[in-house]
Design a protein around this motif. Structure first.
Motif, PDB file in Angstrom:
ATOM      1  N   UNK A  47      18.118  54.296  22.417  1.00  0.00           N
ATOM      2  CA  UNK A  47      17.172  52.899  21.918  1.00  0.00           C
ATOM      3  C   UNK A  47      15.934  53.703  21.491  1.00  0.00           C
TER       4      UNK A  47
ATOM      5  N   UNK B 113      13.002  53.596  13.184  1.00  0.00           N
ATOM      6  CA  UNK B 113      12.674  52.376  12.421  1.00  0.00           C
ATOM      7  C   UNK B 113      11.012  52.278  12.316  1.00  0.00           C
TER       8      UNK B 113
ATOM      9  N   UNK C  88      14.947  45.147  28.073  1.00  0.00           N
ATOM     10  CA  UNK C  88      14.750  45.764  26.849  1.00  0.00           C
ATOM     11  C   UNK C  88      13.487  45.329  26.100  1.00  0.00           C
TER      12      UNK C  88
ATOM     13  N   UNK D 197      10.974  47.113  21.078  1.00  0.00           N
ATOM     14  CA  UNK D 197      11.960  48.357  20.648  1.00  0.00           C
ATOM     15  C   UNK D 197      13.033  48.086  19.757  1.00  0.00           C
ATOM     16  N   UNK D 198      13.033  46.671  19.413  1.00  0.00           N
ATOM     17  CA  UNK D 198      13.880  46.446  18.391  1.00  0.00           C
ATOM     18  C   UNK D 198      13.804  46.853  17.207  1.00  0.00           C
ATOM     19  N   UNK D 199      14.716  47.596  16.874  1.00  0.00           N
ATOM     20  CA  UNK D 199      14.711  48.185  15.442  1.00  0.00           C
ATOM     21  C   UNK D 199      14.513  47.570  14.091  1.00  0.00           C
TER      22      UNK D 199
ATOM     23  N   UNK E 272      11.011  46.622  14.320  1.00  0.00           N
ATOM     24  CA  UNK E 272       9.983  47.567  13.818  1.00  0.00           C
ATOM     25  C   UNK E 272      10.169  47.963  12.489  1.00  0.00           C
TER      26      UNK E 272
END
Lengths: 138, 178
Positions: free
Chosen positions: A70, A77, B19, B23-25, B28
């Motif tokens: 993660x 990203x 989560x 942090x979620x790609x 981001x």
């Protein structure tokens, strides 16, 4: 060449998407694409550089635990991975061609002391500089 | 005794293991797009609504999300890019300080000079002399990479920086205080 750097890898969050980008858009070739359970070893090559492979690797099992994977995906990203440089013979021509094919440019071509550079990102967020080096004076 | 130690939460552990959406790609990556757009045109005005639209995030969430992703509020990030660009122009061109102020997005020469000094500790013309003197050693780093490496580090607000200078507690901006 018997010695030297053979493979350097990038992290990407989607290997299929990365493959399409590096092969269909940038014009690289697939060198190795091997799946073993959840793991996929995927490398591509620049057509002019047969001794070097660029790995397109996805963070995750069995190499990384969930939290590490993660973090790595988030770092990519966020554009936090190291700079990459692609050398081209004509930066403006490459820019026009890649832009037309939908590549996400972060910087238009700029002249700097005889070299020309532009910037783009792959779909995952890895940042590339595309540099046309100054004409050799020799 | 041992159990008691185990029951102590580590001092630095996150509040929960859920989560974090930041942090979620995918999110981001979209925030990165807003940052890239400021990078590409730092001389332009970047109000929150414009940045939020680039990221596909609501205006209410954009500034906070950006700060959590990149450690600096978007407006302050833009200032670092403008100062970086001004530094490059001071070093590499013969443009006057006034021309550089307007070329890098400031609306007045006075604001530019004041903020430039607050951030870098030098006036633009002093910076020009130093940068040109130091340039010879750096010509082996790709110019575009070098430019980014010379971005000022704005971990505190400009006003805070100004206040610390006034109180005589100024620390050079390039040193992280841990």
């Amino acid at each position: 060449m018997n010695q030297g750097i053979s493979v350097v890898g990038l992290y990407v969050d989607d290997q299929d998407e990365a493959l399409k980008f590096y092969v269909d858009k940038l014009g690289f070739r697939v060198h190795t694409d091997v799946v073993n359970g959840p793991y996929r070893w995927l490398t591509v090559q620049h057509p002019d550089q047969p001794s070097f492979q660029l790995g397109l690797f996805k963070p995750g099992p069995p190499i990384h635990d969930d939290a590490t994977a993660q973090t790595l995906r988030a770092m990519v990203a966020k554009g936090a991975m190291p700079p990459l440089v692609l050398v081209v013979s004509d930066c403006r021509a490459s820019y026009a061609r890649l832009k037309a094919s939908g590549v996400e440019f972060t910087q238009e071509p700029v002249d700097r002391f005889g070299s020309v550079d532009a910037g783009f990102r792959d779909p995952a967020g890895n940042g590339w500089k595309m540099i046309q080096e100054p004409r050799s004076t020799t | 005794m041992i159990m008691a130690e185990f029951n102590q939460p580590p001092a630095s552990s996150p509040a929960s293991a859920v989560v974090d959406p930041l942090q979620d790609p995918a999110l981001l990556r979209r925030l990165l797009r807003a940052k890239d757009r400021m990078d590409a045109a730092s001389h332009e005005a970047w109000p929150v609504e414009r940045l939020a639209a680039v990221s596909g995030v609501s205006e209410a969430h954009f500034a906070r999300s950006f700060k959590r992703a990149f450690g600096i509020p978007p407006h302050r990030y833009l200032l670092t890019r403008r100062i970086e660009q001004a530094n490059t122009l001071l070093r590499d061109t013969g443009l006057s300080v006034t021309e550089i102020a307007f070329a890098t997005g400031w609306e007045s020469l006075g604001t530019f000079g004041r903020i430039f000094r607050d951030i870098t500790g030098r006036s633009p013309s002093a910076m020009r002399r130093e940068a040109q003197a130091a340039m010879q050693q750096l010509d082996r780093v790709p110019a575009c990479v070098l430019k980014a490496a010379q971005r000022p580090d704005l971990t505190i607000a400009v006003l805070e920086k100004r206040r610390r200078v006034a109180k005589g507690t100024f620390r050079p901006s390039t040193k992280e205080v841990s």
